[in-house]
Scaffold this motif. Structure first.
Motif, PDB file in Angstrom:
ATOM      1  N   LYS A 154     -30.416   8.581  26.347  1.00  0.00           N
ATOM      2  CA  LYS A 154     -30.940   8.952  25.022  1.00  0.00           C
ATOM      3  C   LYS A 154     -29.801   9.548  24.227  1.00  0.00           C
ATOM      4  CE  LYS A 154     -33.688  13.009  23.729  1.00  0.00           C
ATOM      5  NZ  LYS A 154     -34.930  13.721  24.075  1.00  0.00           N
ATOM      6  N   LYS A 156     -28.716  11.371  20.432  1.00  0.00           N
ATOM      7  CA  LYS A 156     -29.280  12.056  19.273  1.00  0.00           C
ATOM      8  C   LYS A 156     -28.764  11.374  18.018  1.00  0.00           C
ATOM      9  CE  LYS A 156     -31.440  15.509  21.327  1.00  0.00           C
ATOM     10  NZ  LYS A 156     -32.839  15.886  21.104  1.00  0.00           N
ATOM     11  N   ASP A 181     -33.120   9.941  19.513  1.00  0.00           N
ATOM     12  CA  ASP A 181     -33.969  11.082  19.150  1.00  0.00           C
ATOM     13  C   ASP A 181     -33.424  11.711  17.867  1.00  0.00           C
ATOM     14  OD1 ASP A 181     -35.558  13.340  19.006  1.00  0.00           O
ATOM     15  OD2 ASP A 181     -34.974  14.171  20.964  1.00  0.00           O
ATOM     16  N   ASN A 183     -35.002  14.296  16.116  1.00  0.00           N
ATOM     17  CA  ASN A 183     -35.437  15.682  15.895  1.00  0.00           C
ATOM     18  C   ASN A 183     -35.796  15.946  14.429  1.00  0.00           C
ATOM     19  OD1 ASN A 183     -33.362  16.254  18.490  1.00  0.00           O
ATOM     20  ND2 ASN A 183     -35.326  17.316  18.532  1.00  0.00           N
ATOM     21  N   GLU A 206     -37.458   8.655  18.988  1.00  0.00           N
ATOM     22  CA  GLU A 206     -38.185   9.902  19.206  1.00  0.00           C
ATOM     23  C   GLU A 206     -38.178  10.757  17.939  1.00  0.00           C
ATOM     24  OE1 GLU A 206     -36.740  11.920  22.677  1.00  0.00           O
ATOM     25  OE2 GLU A 206     -37.884  13.743  22.272  1.00  0.00           O
ATOM     26  N   ASP A 231     -42.442  14.007  19.874  1.00  0.00           N
ATOM     27  CA  ASP A 231     -42.049  15.195  20.624  1.00  0.00           C
ATOM     28  C   ASP A 231     -42.603  16.415  19.879  1.00  0.00           C
ATOM     29  OD1 ASP A 231     -40.687  17.405  21.692  1.00  0.00           O
ATOM     30  OD2 ASP A 231     -38.693  16.531  21.574  1.00  0.00           O
ATOM     31  N   GLU A 232     -41.862  16.911  18.871  1.00  0.00           N
ATOM     32  CA  GLU A 232     -42.217  18.140  18.157  1.00  0.00           C
ATOM     33  C   GLU A 232     -43.666  18.188  17.678  1.00  0.00           C
ATOM     34  OE1 GLU A 232     -39.265  16.689  18.119  1.00  0.00           O
ATOM     35  OE2 GLU A 232     -37.684  17.910  17.218  1.00  0.00           O
ATOM     36  N   LYS A 255     -43.560  18.129  26.869  1.00  0.00           N
ATOM     37  CA  LYS A 255     -42.739  19.272  27.263  1.00  0.00           C
ATOM     38  C   LYS A 255     -43.687  20.415  27.609  1.00  0.00           C
ATOM     39  CE  LYS A 255     -38.605  18.270  24.532  1.00  0.00           C
ATOM     40  NZ  LYS A 255     -37.858  18.578  23.288  1.00  0.00           N
TER      41      LYS A 255
HETATM   42 MG    MG Z   1     -36.886  15.351  21.282  1.00  0.00          MG
END
Ligand code: MG
Ligand code: OSB
Length: 361
Positions: A154, A156, A181, A183, A206, A231-232, A255
C-alpha cells in the motif's frame, strides 16, 4: 518511541510516537491495551493528550465503578460503560481491548479464541509505505518489502503524489498486489484524477474523500472501476451499514481503535461478511501491544485480504513485547497459541520508554 523510519501521509509526517498503553489488573493478572490515536488530531479528532484525559477522567472511573457492582461479567460488556461518551473511540477502545486481554489471560485462553476467531493460523501481511522524498526512494522501499515477502503493497497518495507516482510503481512492478491510501486528501471535484488510477488495477483506493463523508464516497464509487475501501469514515457498525447500503465501498478496513474496541469490530466484521464485503485489518503504527491485538482480530473469517500488520522491526529498533512480531518469507505472521494476546510485555524496556504514568483505582 522513535520510528525506525519516518511515516508520512497526506496529513503529515510522524517521526516519534507518543503511545498510551492501558494496563488493567484483576486477581493479580494484567491485561494490556493500546490507545491507537496519533500525536495530533489529524487522522481523526483524537490525539494522545486528549485521549489520556478521556481514559483517566471518563472511561476508567466508569468501568471501575461498574465492575465493583458486578455490572459486567465479560469484556464484551465493557464498551457499554463508556457508550455515553461522544466520539473518542480510540481512547475507549484502548481500555476495552485491555479488558479482553485480561479476560483471556484469566481464562488461560488465547485472545483469538475468546473473540471467536482462529480461522487463520497464519495471517496474511501487507505493508503501508508512506510518502517518500523521491520516487526512486519509494521504488527502493517497495523492492525491499516485496523481497521480504509482503503480500500486498500500500502506498500513500495525495494531490501532487498520485497518478504519476502510481504509474511509475506499476511500470517497475507490473504484477504486485498494489493499493493506494489518500487519507481523505481529495474531494468529489477530483473524481477525474481518481478515475485516472483505474488503469493501474489497484486492489482498492482507501479513503479518498473526507473523513466523515459517506455519501460522496458513494457518488465516487459509482464512477470508479477500482473498489473504494473506507477507513476513517467507519467508526461504528451503523456507519458500516450506511456505507454498504449506499454502495460507498467494496471493501472495509477495520481498525480496532477507530471503532472503539473488539465488540464493535466484531459487529462490523459480521455485517460486512453478511454482505460479502471483504475486510482487512488496518494499522496505526502501533507498538507490539496494539499489533498483537490486531493479529488476534485478523484471525476472524472475513479478514480475507492482507492487512497493515507487519513486523515489529519495520517500526521499532526494539519493541515493547517479547518476542517481537516477525513475518515469514511468505509474508505471514504465525498466530501465537499463548494466552491473552500471545506475547509478554517487556516491562524493563517499557519502563525505560515511559514518560508518564497514572493509576486510577
Ligand atoms: Mg487508511
Ligand atoms: O490510514 O491506514 C492509515 C498510519 C497512521 C495513520 C493512518 C494510517 C496509517 C497507516 C500505517 O497506513 C499502518 C501501519 O503500518 O501501522
Amino acid at each position: 518511541m522513535p520510528l525506525v523510519h519516518f511515516f508520512e501521509t497526506s496529513f503529515g509526517r510522524t517521526t516519534h510516537r507518543r503511545i498510551i498503553l492501558v494496563e488493567v489488573i484483576s486477581q493479580g493478572v494484567s491485561g494490556w491495551g493500546e490507545v491507537t490515536c496519533g500525536e495530533n488530531p489529524f487522522y481523526n479528532e483524537e490525539w494522545t493528550d486528549a485521549a489520556w484525559m478521556i481514559v483517566r477522567d471518563y472511561v476508567a472511573p466508569r468501568i471501575l465503578s461498574s465492575s465493583s457492582k458486578s455490572a459486567f461479567e465479560s469484556a464484551a460488556d465493557v464498551g457499554a460503560c463508556s457508550e455515553h461518551i461522544r466520539g473518542h473511540y480510540m481512547a475507549r477502545g484502548g481500555v476495552e481491548a485491555a479488558v479482553w486481554d485480561l479476560e483471556a489471560r484469566l481464562k488461560s485462553v488465547p485472545l483469538w479464541e475468546l473473540i471467536g476467531g482462529g480461522w487463520f493460523k497464519e495471517i496474511a501481511c501487507g505493508v503501508s509505505i508512506g510518502i517518500q522524498n523521491t520516487v526512486p526512494q519509494l521504488l527502493k522501499t517497495i523492492e525491499k518489502e516485496v523481497a521480504a515477502g509482503y503480500q500486498r503493497i500500500k502506498i500513500k497518495i495525495k494531490p501532487g503524489w498520485d497518478v504519476d507516482v502510481v504509474r511509475e510503481v506499476r511500470r517497475i512492478f507490473p504484477a504486485i498486489r498494489l493499493m493506494a491510501d489518500a487519507n481523505s486528501a481529495y474531494t468529489l471535484a477530483d473524481a477525474d484524477r481518481l478515475k485516472a488510477l483505474d488503469e493501474f488495477h489497484l486492489m482498492m483506493i482507501e479513503q479518498p474523500l473526507a473523513h466523515d463523508e459517506i455519501v460522496d464516497h458513494a457518488a465516487l464509487q459509482a464512477q470508479l472501476d477500482t473498489p473504494i475501501c473506507l477507513d476513517e469514515c467507519i467508526r461504528t457498525v451503523h456507519h458500516a451499514e450506511q456505507a454498504i447500503r449506499l454502495q460507498a465501498c467494496g471493501i472495509l478496513n477495520i481498525k480496532l481503535g477507530r471503532v472503539g474496541g473488539f465488540a464493535e469490530a466484531l459487529r462490523i466484521h459480521d455485517l460486512a461478511q453478511a454482505h460479502s464485503i471483504p475486510v482487512w485489518c488496518g494499522g496505526m503504527l502501533e507498538s507490539g501491544v496494539g499489533r498483537a491485538h490486531n493479529i488476534a482480530l485478523s484471525t476472524l473469517p472475513n479478514f480475507v485480504l492482507p492487512g497493515d500488520v507487519s513486523a515489529s522491526l519495520r517500526y521499532w529498533a526494539r519493541d515493547i513485547i517479547t518476542p517481537p512480531i516477525e513475518v515469514s518469507p511468505q509474508g505471514t505472521i504465525t498466530v501465537s497459541e499463548a494466552s491473552g494476546f500471545g506475547y509478554e510485555v517487556d516491562r524493563d524496556y517499557l519502563h525505560h520508554v515511559t514518560v508518564r504514568e497514572e493509576t486510577v483505582a
